[in-house]
Write a protein that holds these residues in place. Sequence first.
Motif, PDB file in Angstrom:
ATOM      1  N   TYR A 161      33.357  33.344  36.658  1.00  0.00           N
ATOM      2  CA  TYR A 161      31.909  33.237  36.822  1.00  0.00           C
ATOM      3  C   TYR A 161      31.421  31.874  37.303  1.00  0.00           C
ATOM      4  O   TYR A 161      30.246  31.723  37.612  1.00  0.00           O
ATOM      5  CB  TYR A 161      31.194  33.572  35.506  1.00  0.00           C
ATOM      6  N   THR A 162      32.290  30.861  37.367  1.00  0.00           N
ATOM      7  CA  THR A 162      31.795  29.526  37.707  1.00  0.00           C
ATOM      8  C   THR A 162      32.403  28.915  38.964  1.00  0.00           C
ATOM      9  O   THR A 162      31.840  27.949  39.488  1.00  0.00           O
ATOM     10  CB  THR A 162      32.040  28.550  36.542  1.00  0.00           C
ATOM     11  N   VAL A 163      33.526  29.407  39.436  1.00  0.00           N
ATOM     12  CA  VAL A 163      34.155  28.807  40.614  1.00  0.00           C
ATOM     13  C   VAL A 163      33.303  29.109  41.844  1.00  0.00           C
ATOM     14  O   VAL A 163      32.975  30.264  42.116  1.00  0.00           O
ATOM     15  CB  VAL A 163      35.602  29.326  40.807  1.00  0.00           C
ATOM     16  N   ALA A 164      32.930  28.067  42.557  1.00  0.00           N
ATOM     17  CA  ALA A 164      32.114  28.239  43.761  1.00  0.00           C
ATOM     18  C   ALA A 164      33.026  28.211  44.981  1.00  0.00           C
ATOM     19  O   ALA A 164      33.938  27.396  45.032  1.00  0.00           O
ATOM     20  CB  ALA A 164      31.073  27.135  43.845  1.00  0.00           C
ATOM     21  N   PRO A 165      32.832  29.020  45.933  1.00  0.00           N
ATOM     22  CA  PRO A 165      31.920  30.164  45.956  1.00  0.00           C
ATOM     23  C   PRO A 165      32.469  31.307  45.110  1.00  0.00           C
ATOM     24  O   PRO A 165      33.673  31.461  44.968  1.00  0.00           O
ATOM     25  CB  PRO A 165      31.868  30.550  47.428  1.00  0.00           C
ATOM     26  N   LEU A 166      31.554  32.110  44.561  1.00  0.00           N
ATOM     27  CA  LEU A 166      31.964  33.243  43.738  1.00  0.00           C
ATOM     28  C   LEU A 166      32.729  34.251  44.584  1.00  0.00           C
ATOM     29  O   LEU A 166      32.424  34.457  45.760  1.00  0.00           O
ATOM     30  CB  LEU A 166      30.740  33.929  43.133  1.00  0.00           C
ATOM     31  N   SER A 167      33.690  34.894  43.961  1.00  0.00           N
ATOM     32  CA  SER A 167      34.468  35.916  44.661  1.00  0.00           C
ATOM     33  C   SER A 167      33.619  37.170  44.868  1.00  0.00           C
ATOM     34  O   SER A 167      32.586  37.359  44.208  1.00  0.00           O
ATOM     35  CB  SER A 167      35.720  36.271  43.850  1.00  0.00           C
ATOM     36  N   ALA A 168      34.068  38.033  45.742  1.00  0.00           N
ATOM     37  CA  ALA A 168      33.372  39.305  45.978  1.00  0.00           C
ATOM     38  C   ALA A 168      33.335  40.124  44.694  1.00  0.00           C
ATOM     39  O   ALA A 168      32.338  40.795  44.396  1.00  0.00           O
ATOM     40  CB  ALA A 168      34.056  40.075  47.095  1.00  0.00           C
TER      41      ALA A 168
END
Length: 177
Positions: free
Chosen positions: A122-129
């Motif tokens: 939920y926090t790694v940018a950019p979020l995965s699909a």
Amino acid sequence: MVFGHAALGSLGNQFVFRRAPLALCVVAAFGPDWIDKPLKLLFGLPGHGIAHSLIGGALFLTLFALLCRRARLPASWPLVVALFWSLHLVCDVVRAPVLFWPFLGAFPTVDASTAEMAWRFYTVAPLSALAWCDIALTALAVSARLALAASWPPVVRPVLANRLTIGKERHFIDTKP
């Protein structure tokens, strides 16, 4: 996909399995995690382990169906649980070595804890699909529940709203003229 599983349970209850209890649908949507996550915490097994495999799923779902029959629970419950169990595997994007265990070898090992993996999801940018799908499913489920609440009869709406209030004094509204 923590919130997405709950959202699928809620949406499935609202639009497909209306006679099944909401709690059954939501608990079933987390099906494999109820088994694999405690095994991970207690014994260091992978978080996607035996319950996320087809053989494990078949074993646990058969056991659940037998328990439902023995306890004389509704005959539709095993079908409901099996559908949500399958949706859980799809939403988790379970890899082939896990899904077809033991035919493709041992379970892959993951060193990160479940909490670390959820945090990264939920926090790694950019979020995965997949994270965006999770957020969209959650928003859809919440808006569907709010639309359902808006459709309550005017007589029931204030009473239920007061009973659902947390942390405030409850004032029951007299709906009689």
